[in-house]
Design a protein around this motif. Structure first.
Motif, PDB file in Angstrom:
ATOM      1  N   ASP A  87       0.805  -1.234   0.000  1.00  0.00           N
ATOM      2  CA  ASP A  87       0.000   0.000   0.000  1.00  0.00           C
ATOM      3  C   ASP A  87       0.838   1.285   0.000  1.00  0.00           C
ATOM      4  OD1 ASP A  87      -2.007  -1.811  -0.012  1.00  0.00           O
ATOM      5  OD2 ASP A  87      -2.677  -1.448   2.046  1.00  0.00           O
ATOM      6  N   ILE A  88       1.763   1.343  -0.940  1.00  0.00           N
ATOM      7  CA  ILE A  88       2.567   2.551  -1.134  1.00  0.00           C
ATOM      8  C   ILE A  88       1.782   3.504  -2.029  1.00  0.00           C
ATOM      9  CG2 ILE A  88       4.719   3.479  -2.104  1.00  0.00           C
ATOM     10  CD1 ILE A  88       5.094   1.717   0.403  1.00  0.00           C
ATOM     11  N   ALA A  89       1.538   4.691  -1.536  1.00  0.00           N
ATOM     12  CA  ALA A  89       0.817   5.687  -2.337  1.00  0.00           C
ATOM     13  C   ALA A  89       1.332   7.082  -2.009  1.00  0.00           C
ATOM     14  CB  ALA A  89      -0.685   5.617  -2.048  1.00  0.00           C
ATOM     15  N   VAL A  90       1.530   7.868  -3.046  1.00  0.00           N
ATOM     16  CA  VAL A  90       1.921   9.279  -2.890  1.00  0.00           C
ATOM     17  C   VAL A  90       0.858  10.094  -3.622  1.00  0.00           C
ATOM     18  CG1 VAL A  90       3.662  11.041  -3.422  1.00  0.00           C
ATOM     19  CG2 VAL A  90       4.382   8.718  -2.799  1.00  0.00           C
ATOM     20  N   SER A  91       0.266  11.077  -2.952  1.00  0.00           N
ATOM     21  CA  SER A  91      -0.827  11.825  -3.582  1.00  0.00           C
ATOM     22  C   SER A  91      -0.318  12.497  -4.854  1.00  0.00           C
ATOM     23  CB  SER A  91      -1.457  12.832  -2.621  1.00  0.00           C
ATOM     24  OG  SER A  91      -0.503  13.743  -2.202  1.00  0.00           O
ATOM     25  N   ARG A  97       8.722  14.113  -5.758  1.00  0.00           N
ATOM     26  CA  ARG A  97       9.504  14.852  -4.740  1.00  0.00           C
ATOM     27  C   ARG A  97      10.292  13.918  -3.834  1.00  0.00           C
ATOM     28  NH1 ARG A  97       4.779  19.217  -3.241  1.00  0.00           N
ATOM     29  NH2 ARG A  97       4.829  20.198  -5.288  1.00  0.00           N
ATOM     30  N   LYS A  98      10.460  12.673  -4.272  1.00  0.00           N
ATOM     31  CA  LYS A  98      11.226  11.658  -3.536  1.00  0.00           C
ATOM     32  C   LYS A  98      10.536  11.197  -2.256  1.00  0.00           C
ATOM     33  CE  LYS A  98      14.537  11.592  -6.472  1.00  0.00           C
ATOM     34  NZ  LYS A  98      15.609  12.488  -6.665  1.00  0.00           N
ATOM     35  N   LEU A  99       9.230  11.462  -2.131  1.00  0.00           N
ATOM     36  CA  LEU A  99       8.507  10.997  -0.939  1.00  0.00           C
ATOM     37  C   LEU A  99       8.359   9.468  -0.974  1.00  0.00           C
ATOM     38  CD1 LEU A  99       5.671  13.685  -0.586  1.00  0.00           C
ATOM     39  CD2 LEU A  99       8.011  13.728   0.300  1.00  0.00           C
TER      40      LEU A  99
HETATM   41  N1  ACO Z   1       8.658   4.946 -13.547  1.00  0.00           N
HETATM   42  C1  ACO Z   1       9.979   5.258 -13.615  1.00  0.00           C
HETATM   43  N2  ACO Z   1      10.631   5.964 -12.655  1.00  0.00           N
HETATM   44  C2  ACO Z   1       9.914   6.416 -11.611  1.00  0.00           C
HETATM   45  C3  ACO Z   1       8.524   6.159 -11.482  1.00  0.00           C
HETATM   46  C4  ACO Z   1       7.901   5.377 -12.501  1.00  0.00           C
HETATM   47  N3  ACO Z   1       6.595   5.045 -12.451  1.00  0.00           N
HETATM   48  N4  ACO Z   1       8.075   6.732 -10.338  1.00  0.00           N
HETATM   49  C5  ACO Z   1       9.158   7.338  -9.783  1.00  0.00           C
HETATM   50  N5  ACO Z   1      10.245   7.141 -10.548  1.00  0.00           N
HETATM   51  C6  ACO Z   1      11.615   7.599 -10.291  1.00  0.00           C
HETATM   52  C7  ACO Z   1      11.698   9.104 -10.108  1.00  0.00           C
HETATM   53  O1  ACO Z   1      11.848   9.763 -11.352  1.00  0.00           O
HETATM   54  C8  ACO Z   1      12.920   9.234  -9.210  1.00  0.00           C
HETATM   55  O2  ACO Z   1      14.062   9.073 -10.010  1.00  0.00           O
HETATM   56  P1  ACO Z   1      15.407   9.966  -9.794  1.00  0.00           P
HETATM   57  O3  ACO Z   1      15.942   9.553  -8.450  1.00  0.00           O
HETATM   58  O4  ACO Z   1      16.279   9.601 -10.926  1.00  0.00           O
HETATM   59  O5  ACO Z   1      14.962  11.393  -9.789  1.00  0.00           O
HETATM   60  C9  ACO Z   1      12.816   7.997  -8.296  1.00  0.00           C
HETATM   61  O6  ACO Z   1      12.025   7.044  -9.022  1.00  0.00           O
HETATM   62  C10 ACO Z   1      12.148   8.283  -6.969  1.00  0.00           C
HETATM   63  O7  ACO Z   1      10.859   8.786  -7.230  1.00  0.00           O
HETATM   64  P2  ACO Z   1       9.960   9.474  -6.106  1.00  0.00           P
HETATM   65  O8  ACO Z   1       9.881  10.951  -6.319  1.00  0.00           O
HETATM   66  O9  ACO Z   1      10.357   9.014  -4.765  1.00  0.00           O
HETATM   67  O10 ACO Z   1       8.527   8.844  -6.512  1.00  0.00           O
HETATM   68  P3  ACO Z   1       7.101   9.286  -5.958  1.00  0.00           P
HETATM   69  O11 ACO Z   1       7.213   9.987  -4.669  1.00  0.00           O
HETATM   70  O12 ACO Z   1       6.382   9.965  -7.048  1.00  0.00           O
HETATM   71  O13 ACO Z   1       6.425   7.859  -5.680  1.00  0.00           O
HETATM   72  C11 ACO Z   1       5.036   6.111  -6.578  1.00  0.00           C
HETATM   73  C12 ACO Z   1       6.355   6.857  -6.691  1.00  0.00           C
HETATM   74  C13 ACO Z   1       4.885   5.533  -5.171  1.00  0.00           C
HETATM   75  C14 ACO Z   1       5.024   4.964  -7.598  1.00  0.00           C
HETATM   76  C15 ACO Z   1       3.898   7.133  -6.862  1.00  0.00           C
HETATM   77  O14 ACO Z   1       3.993   7.577  -8.204  1.00  0.00           O
HETATM   78  C16 ACO Z   1       2.501   6.601  -6.652  1.00  0.00           C
HETATM   79  O15 ACO Z   1       1.959   6.698  -5.540  1.00  0.00           O
HETATM   80  N6  ACO Z   1       1.869   6.055  -7.694  1.00  0.00           N
HETATM   81  C17 ACO Z   1       0.458   5.600  -7.635  1.00  0.00           C
HETATM   82  C18 ACO Z   1       0.263   4.435  -6.658  1.00  0.00           C
HETATM   83  C19 ACO Z   1       1.219   3.282  -6.914  1.00  0.00           C
HETATM   84  O16 ACO Z   1       1.354   2.802  -8.041  1.00  0.00           O
HETATM   85  N7  ACO Z   1       1.871   2.822  -5.832  1.00  0.00           N
HETATM   86  C20 ACO Z   1       2.811   1.700  -5.855  1.00  0.00           C
HETATM   87  C21 ACO Z   1       2.053   0.420  -5.645  1.00  0.00           C
HETATM   88  S1  ACO Z   1       3.099  -1.012  -5.397  1.00  0.00           S
HETATM   89  C22 ACO Z   1       3.038  -1.351  -3.717  1.00  0.00           C
HETATM   90  O17 ACO Z   1       2.263  -0.766  -2.998  1.00  0.00           O
HETATM   91  C23 ACO Z   1       3.989  -2.368  -3.133  1.00  0.00           C
END
Ligand code: ACO
Length: 149
Positions: A87-91, A97-99
């Motif tokens: 349940d990883i989710a970022v609004s 923003r690396k959250l």
């Molecule tokens: N594809 C490729 N790269 C990505 C993606 C992606 N979908 N998402 C993030 N990244 C990269 C970023 O560009 C960043 O790269 P950098 O270090 O080179 O700049 C790095 O990953 C870290 O990204 P964050 O900013 O920490 O990512 P964010 O805070 O946006 O969270 C997340 C990513 C959790 C996937 C978010 O987009 C989200 O909530 N999505 C919708 C819900 C979801 O799919 N959750 C995951 C379910 S799986 C589970 O729960 C186990």
């Protein structure tokens, strides 16, 4: 490091509104009342060595990221422990923003502190690159059966 103004802490009953809103970016949450949410936290609190639910709050104290670690207590590997991230989710307006990365880092650290020898998670192909940035690697096939009709 979290961006300035953001904090990470354990999930609390008062997080209900923004917690549920944040989770909706992940999947269907359905109709969950504040009472049901508080009761679920009560269940987690009965098993503090299994459930580790965390949130990231913004400067307005609203939940903008969620994540849970479950610690499985096994018999194999001398009663070893395995972590499961869920349940990883970022609004939506806070993504990028690396959250998410910070949340995964924190849950992975907790798993290490709890003595887990590995941490597993399931994700969609579109999120593989995100988890690779968090240090995870593709570990093969995940299988499922839907048991509610
Ligand atoms: N594809 C490729 N790269 C990505 C993606 C992606 N979908 N998402 C993030 N990244 C990269 C970023 O560009 C960043 O790269 P950098 O270090 O080179 O700049 C790095 O990953 C870290 O990204 P964050 O900013 O920490 O990512 P964010 O805070 O946006 O969270 C997340 C990513 C959790 C996937 C978010 O987009 C989200 O909530 N999505 C919708 C819900 C979801 O799919 N959750 C995951 C379910 S799986 C589970 O729960 C186990």
């Amino acid at each position: 490091m979290l961006p300035p103004g953001y904090t990470l802490r354990e999930t609390q009953a008062g997080d209900y509104d923004s917690f549920v809103r944040t989770l909706r970016v992940l999947t269907t949450v359905g109709n969950v009342t504040a009472l049901q949410f508080a009761q679920q936290l009560g269940v987690w609190a009965l098993h503090p060595d299994i459930y580790f639910s965390r949130v990231i709050l913004n400067a307005e104290n609203n939940v903008v990221a969620t994540g849970t670690l479950l610690v499985e207590h096994k018999v194999i590997h001398e009663c070893g422990r395995v972590g499961h991230i869920e349940d990883i989710a970022v609004s939506e307006q806070e993504q990028g923003r690396k959250l998410g990365q910070h949340m995964i880092g924190e849950l992975t650290r907790i798993a290490q502190q709890q003595g887990c020898y590995k941490v597993l998670l399931d994700c969609a192909p579109k999120n593989v690159a995100f988890y690779e940035k968090c240090g995870y690697k593709d570990a093969g096939v995940s299988m499922r059966i839907d048991t509610m009709h």
